[in-house]
Write a protein that holds these residues in place. Structure first.
Motif, PDB file in Angstrom:
ATOM      1  N   GLN A   1       0.863  -1.532  -0.091  1.00 39.05           N
ATOM      2  CA  GLN A   1      -0.216  -0.067  -0.051  1.00 39.05           C
ATOM      3  C   GLN A   1       0.625   1.346  -0.107  1.00 39.05           C
ATOM      4  OE1 GLN A   1      -3.478   0.303  -0.528  1.00 39.05           O
ATOM      5  NE2 GLN A   1      -2.996  -1.963  -0.885  1.00 39.05           N
ATOM      6  N   GLY A   2       1.674   1.482   0.015  1.00 33.09           N
ATOM      7  CA  GLY A   2       3.192   2.373   0.359  1.00 33.09           C
ATOM      8  C   GLY A   2       2.982   2.928   1.826  1.00 33.09           C
ATOM      9  N   THR A   3       4.468   3.862   1.503  1.00 30.87           N
ATOM     10  CA  THR A   3       4.640   4.429   3.176  1.00 30.87           C
ATOM     11  C   THR A   3       5.388   5.449   2.702  1.00 30.87           C
ATOM     12  OG1 THR A   3       6.140   4.497   4.955  1.00 30.87           O
ATOM     13  CG2 THR A   3       7.057   3.148   3.194  1.00 30.87           C
ATOM     14  N   GLN A   4       4.934   6.927   3.433  1.00 31.83           N
ATOM     15  CA  GLN A   4       5.285   8.050   2.664  1.00 31.83           C
ATOM     16  C   GLN A   4       6.666   8.386   3.482  1.00 31.83           C
ATOM     17  OE1 GLN A   4       3.345  10.029   0.839  1.00 31.83           O
ATOM     18  NE2 GLN A   4       5.921  11.739   0.807  1.00 31.83           N
ATOM     19  N   VAL A   5       7.260   9.099   2.278  1.00 36.24           N
ATOM     20  CA  VAL A   5       8.708   9.188   2.498  1.00 36.24           C
ATOM     21  C   VAL A   5       8.758  11.156   2.536  1.00 36.24           C
ATOM     22  CG1 VAL A   5      11.371   9.663   2.021  1.00 36.24           C
ATOM     23  CG2 VAL A   5       9.992   7.224   3.034  1.00 36.24           C
ATOM     24  N   THR A   6       9.014  12.100   3.072  1.00 38.84           N
ATOM     25  CA  THR A   6       8.952  13.663   3.433  1.00 38.84           C
ATOM     26  C   THR A   6      10.505  13.963   3.242  1.00 38.84           C
ATOM     27  OG1 THR A   6       6.656  13.463   3.271  1.00 38.84           O
ATOM     28  CG2 THR A   6       8.152  15.799   3.177  1.00 38.84           C
ATOM     29  N   VAL A   7      10.987  14.813   2.459  1.00 31.31           N
ATOM     30  CA  VAL A   7      11.828  15.376   2.919  1.00 31.31           C
ATOM     31  C   VAL A   7      12.049  16.628   2.488  1.00 31.31           C
ATOM     32  CG1 VAL A   7      14.667  14.713   1.726  1.00 31.31           C
ATOM     33  CG2 VAL A   7      13.392  13.058   1.807  1.00 31.31           C
ATOM     34  N   SER A   8      11.943  17.203   3.704  1.00 33.77           N
ATOM     35  CA  SER A   8      11.402  18.577   3.469  1.00 33.77           C
ATOM     36  C   SER A   8      12.818  19.572   4.495  1.00 33.77           C
ATOM     37  CB  SER A   8      10.277  18.399   3.521  1.00 33.77           C
ATOM     38  OG  SER A   8      10.237  20.388   3.661  1.00 33.77           O
ATOM     39  N   SER A   9      13.272  20.462   4.713  1.00 35.31           N
ATOM     40  CA  SER A   9      13.959  21.370   5.817  1.00 35.31           C
ATOM     41  C   SER A   9      11.917  22.301   6.195  1.00 35.31           C
ATOM     42  CB  SER A   9      14.475  22.253   5.530  1.00 35.31           C
ATOM     43  OG  SER A   9      14.271  22.995   4.164  1.00 35.31           O
TER      44      SER A   9
END
Length: 130
Positions: A122-130
């Motif tokens: 189903q997916g897993t969310q990865v967010t790369v942000s400052s």
């Protein structure tokens, strides 16, 4: 039937590290392949890294040297260690399985093509942000 369940996706700062995992249940043949794919909003799903039951790996050029895919056969778990993360790594990360992997049977490296994998999590969310 194969079921795949991803975990570990979070928000991290650029330059950070993260490991995501995928637990597989069900039956696979002895020569199988598993992979990680990602999809950013408005973009097509793309292959990130894949691994065959033989241990051979394939990486997308954009992640070579930063990401490492691994299989824990005893725990039926697939991992993706991600280092030096960049904002462009942001997306939903999907685990996928090809339960009878032709490339592996022929002694080659696993595919990064979406079309070659039959089972998806189903997916897993990865967010790369400052």
């Amino acid at each position: 039937q194969v079921q795949l369940a991803e975990s570990g996706g979070v928000s991290v700062q650029p330059g950070g590290s993260l490991r995501i995992s995928c637990v597989a249940s069900g039956n696979m043949y002895s020569k199988y392949c598993m992979g990680w794919f990602r999809q950013a909003p408005g973009k097509e799903r793309e292959g990130v890294a894949s691994i065959a039951s033989s241990g051979r790996t394939t990486y997308a050029n954009s992640v070579k040297g930063r990401f490492t895919i691994s299989l824990d056969n005893a725990k039926n778990t697939l991992h993706l260690q991600m280092n030096s993360l960049k904002p462009e790594d942001t997306g939903m990360y999907y685990c996928a399985a090809e339960i009878q992997c032709l490339r592996s049977i022929l002694g080659g490296s696993p595919s990064l093509s979406v079309a070659d994998f039959e089972y998806w999590g189903q997916g897993t969310q990865v967010t790369v942000s400052s």
